[in-house]
Design a protein around this motif. Structure first.
Motif, PDB file in Angstrom:
ATOM      1  N   GLY A   1       0.546   9.128   4.059  1.00 48.40           N
ATOM      2  CA  GLY A   1      -0.774   9.537   4.537  1.00 48.40           C
ATOM      3  C   GLY A   1      -1.519   8.464   5.296  1.00 48.40           C
ATOM      4  N   LEU A   2      -0.917   7.313   5.463  1.00 49.23           N
ATOM      5  CA  LEU A   2      -1.600   6.242   6.182  1.00 49.23           C
ATOM      6  C   LEU A   2      -1.259   6.300   7.663  1.00 49.23           C
ATOM      7  CD1 LEU A   2      -1.284   3.231   3.736  1.00 49.23           C
ATOM      8  CD2 LEU A   2      -3.183   4.821   4.068  1.00 49.23           C
ATOM      9  N   LYS A   3      -2.243   6.030   8.464  1.00 50.02           N
ATOM     10  CA  LYS A   3      -2.076   6.108   9.905  1.00 50.02           C
ATOM     11  C   LYS A   3      -1.365   4.862  10.418  1.00 50.02           C
ATOM     12  CE  LYS A   3      -4.838   7.264  14.011  1.00 50.02           C
ATOM     13  NZ  LYS A   3      -4.591   6.116  14.845  1.00 50.02           N
TER      14      LYS A   3
ATOM     15  N   CYS B   1       0.842  -1.183   0.000  1.00 50.72           N
ATOM     16  CA  CYS B   1       0.000   0.000   0.000  1.00 50.72           C
ATOM     17  C   CYS B   1       0.879   1.236   0.000  1.00 50.72           C
ATOM     18  CB  CYS B   1      -0.926   0.014   1.219  1.00 50.72           C
ATOM     19  SG  CYS B   1      -0.031  -0.217   2.763  1.00 50.72           S
TER      20      CYS B   1
ATOM     21  N   PRO C   1      -9.208  -0.906   3.082  1.00 53.95           N
ATOM     22  CA  PRO C   1      -9.133   0.389   3.771  1.00 53.95           C
ATOM     23  C   PRO C   1      -9.899   1.486   3.033  1.00 53.95           C
ATOM     24  CG  PRO C   1      -6.988  -0.655   3.704  1.00 53.95           C
ATOM     25  CD  PRO C   1      -7.878  -1.480   2.830  1.00 53.95           C
ATOM     26  N   LYS C   2      -9.739   1.492   1.731  1.00 57.05           N
ATOM     27  CA  LYS C   2     -10.425   2.527   0.958  1.00 57.05           C
ATOM     28  C   LYS C   2     -11.939   2.340   1.044  1.00 57.05           C
ATOM     29  CE  LYS C   2     -10.773   4.402  -3.734  1.00 57.05           C
ATOM     30  NZ  LYS C   2     -10.366   4.201  -5.149  1.00 57.05           N
TER      31      LYS C   2
ATOM     32  N   GLU D   1     -11.860   3.375  14.511  1.00 56.81           N
ATOM     33  CA  GLU D   1     -11.285   2.556  13.443  1.00 56.81           C
ATOM     34  C   GLU D   1     -11.704   1.095  13.595  1.00 56.81           C
ATOM     35  OE1 GLU D   1      -7.030   4.528  12.214  1.00 56.81           O
ATOM     36  OE2 GLU D   1      -7.201   3.739  14.238  1.00 56.81           O
TER      37      GLU D   1
ATOM     38  N   GLN E   1      -7.823   5.009   7.007  1.00 54.36           N
ATOM     39  CA  GLN E   1      -6.516   5.496   6.569  1.00 54.36           C
ATOM     40  C   GLN E   1      -5.451   4.524   7.078  1.00 54.36           C
ATOM     41  OE1 GLN E   1      -6.090   8.260   4.571  1.00 54.36           O
ATOM     42  NE2 GLN E   1      -8.320   8.168   4.469  1.00 54.36           N
ATOM     43  N   ARG E   2      -5.601   3.295   6.708  1.00 51.30           N
ATOM     44  CA  ARG E   2      -4.682   2.264   7.178  1.00 51.30           C
ATOM     45  C   ARG E   2      -4.213   1.421   6.009  1.00 51.30           C
ATOM     46  NH1 ARG E   2      -2.709   2.030  12.622  1.00 51.30           N
ATOM     47  NH2 ARG E   2      -4.223   3.107  13.919  1.00 51.30           N
ATOM     48  N   CYS E   3      -3.061   0.806   6.204  1.00 55.22           N
ATOM     49  CA  CYS E   3      -2.560  -0.160   5.247  1.00 55.22           C
ATOM     50  C   CYS E   3      -3.412  -1.426   5.320  1.00 55.22           C
ATOM     51  CB  CYS E   3      -1.107  -0.475   5.585  1.00 55.22           C
ATOM     52  SG  CYS E   3      -0.420  -1.899   4.758  1.00 55.22           S
TER      53      CYS E   3
END
Length: 338
Positions: free
Chosen positions: A11-13, A7, A41-42, A21, A47-49
């Motif tokens: 920008g990923l948390k 991924c 995630p999308k 979450e 906002q995670r891998c």
DNA sequence: AAACAGTGCAACCGCTCTGAC
DNA sequence: TGTCAGAGCGGTTGCACTGTT
């Protein structure tokens, strides 16, 4: 060539998951089922891998996850399975409902591995490693096993000074804890030095000669113990494993055995099984030392022994330590362990 | 009471392996 | 046969908690 990252990291948390979450992930998986982690995630608004989502789900959010401390039975099973499977955490986890491979791995590394090391067990091979043996567990003032037989059994491992220190320690038992600590420290340091010495001098076993040994005994043994008592105790403890030991007038013997001999192991198991008081010890002996598993792991009577009055961790630790207070056959070639 | 060290655990990283396509 | 996604693994990190000084 290299594989493209799973991924886009930008920008990923990262870091701990928030309740929000978790809720999003749970709702998405409950609706769509697990899988398609890369696109999850999308689709789930996270906002995670994808890999992070998968790990969070499989290791924490899955509804069948069992939280909380590992039971003694689970711990026993892990040890047994690890002895057969090695670091196949997922395979081990498959046999422990509700536990994840990561959780088992962490528990192994933080608890079981350390405990085995303290007991002188190599956590990789599940064999006894005398160089790993924590003397404090054998010379524990609070233990009923604090006795000369333990020390005498160690005589093939320790140099005379170390044994003398140990005997002094025993004579001071219950008198002065501070002195005991100092002596214990000295004893352990002495053992380390002795082990180091052995590494450099493979062919010089640090055996105490019979006269040396008796001198030490005579000098340091509490007055209510005589040499003959000690010999009787040794004979009683060692049984027929120490036939040569007795016949040779307290001179330990070595053989060319390169590993802990199976016949000794089987014989010890057999003898232990004849004595009901040792049966639980016998089973646990199986679980920690590496023996091929011919049948699925069975939760043994050790757990029954533990259940009830002995349920605290300390007591469990104590019990586990006691499991290894068996005799060391003289046919064991200590050089292989040093 | 505060500082510090040790411990336990969740989570992450980088890599390999496996099976589907 | 090569690529990809998922799974698995060993190692590590960061943080909260606890015990010690």
């Amino acid at each position: 060539m290299g594989r493209s990252p799973c991924c886009d990291k930008n920008g990923l948390k990262k870091g701990p998951w928030t309740q929000e979450e978790d809720t999003k992930l749970i709702q998405y998986v409950q609706t769509n089922g697990p899988g398609n982690w890369r696109s999850l995630p999308k689709n789930a608004g996270l906002q995670r891998c994808g890999k992070s989502c998968r790990l969070r789900w499989t290791n924490y959010l899955r509804p069948d996850i069992k939280r909380g401390r590992f039971s003694f039975e689970e711990e026993e099973t892990i040890i047994q399975l690890h002895s057969a499977l090695g670091n196949k955490w997922s395979a081990i986890a498959a046999r422990l409902p509700g536990r994840t491979d990561n959780e088992i791995k962490n528990y192994w590394n933080t608890h079981i591995r350390k405990r085995l090391l303290r007991m002188g067990i190599d956590p990789v091979t599940h064999t006894r490693r005398l160089d790993l043996l924590d003397l404090s567990s054998l010379i524990n003032n609070n233990s009923p096993q604090l006795n000369l037989s333990n020390l005498i059994r160690l005589q093939t491992l320790l140099n005379p000074d170390a044994l003398r220190l140990a005997l002094s320690l025993s004579s001071l038992n219950n008198n002065n804890n501070q002195n005991t600590e100092v002596l214990l420290q000295n004893l352990q340091e002495n053992q380390l030095l002795n082990n180091s010495h052995q590494l450099q001098n493979h062919h010089q076993a640090p055996f105490i000669q019979p006269n040396q040994f008796e001198n030490i005994i005579n000098q340091q043994i509490p007055s209510n113990l005589t040499t003959s008592l000690i010999q009787n105790q040794m004979q009683g403890n060692m049984g027929h494993y120490s036939t040569n030991f007795q016949e040779n007038n307290l001179t330990p013997t070595t053989t060319t055995a390169t590993t802990f001999p199976n016949y000794c192991y089987d014989q010890m198991k057999g003898d232990l099984s004849e004595n009901s008081s040792f049966q639980s010890m016998n089973n646990s002996f199986d679980s920690v030392l590496s023996t091929p598993m011919s049948s699925p792991p069975q939760l043994n009577s050790a757990s029954a022994l533990i259940n009830g009055s002995t349920s605290t961790e300390d007591e469990r630790n104590s019990f586990c330590s006691d499991l290894f207070k068996f005799e060391i056959p003289e046919s064991l070639n200590f050089d292989d362990f040093m």
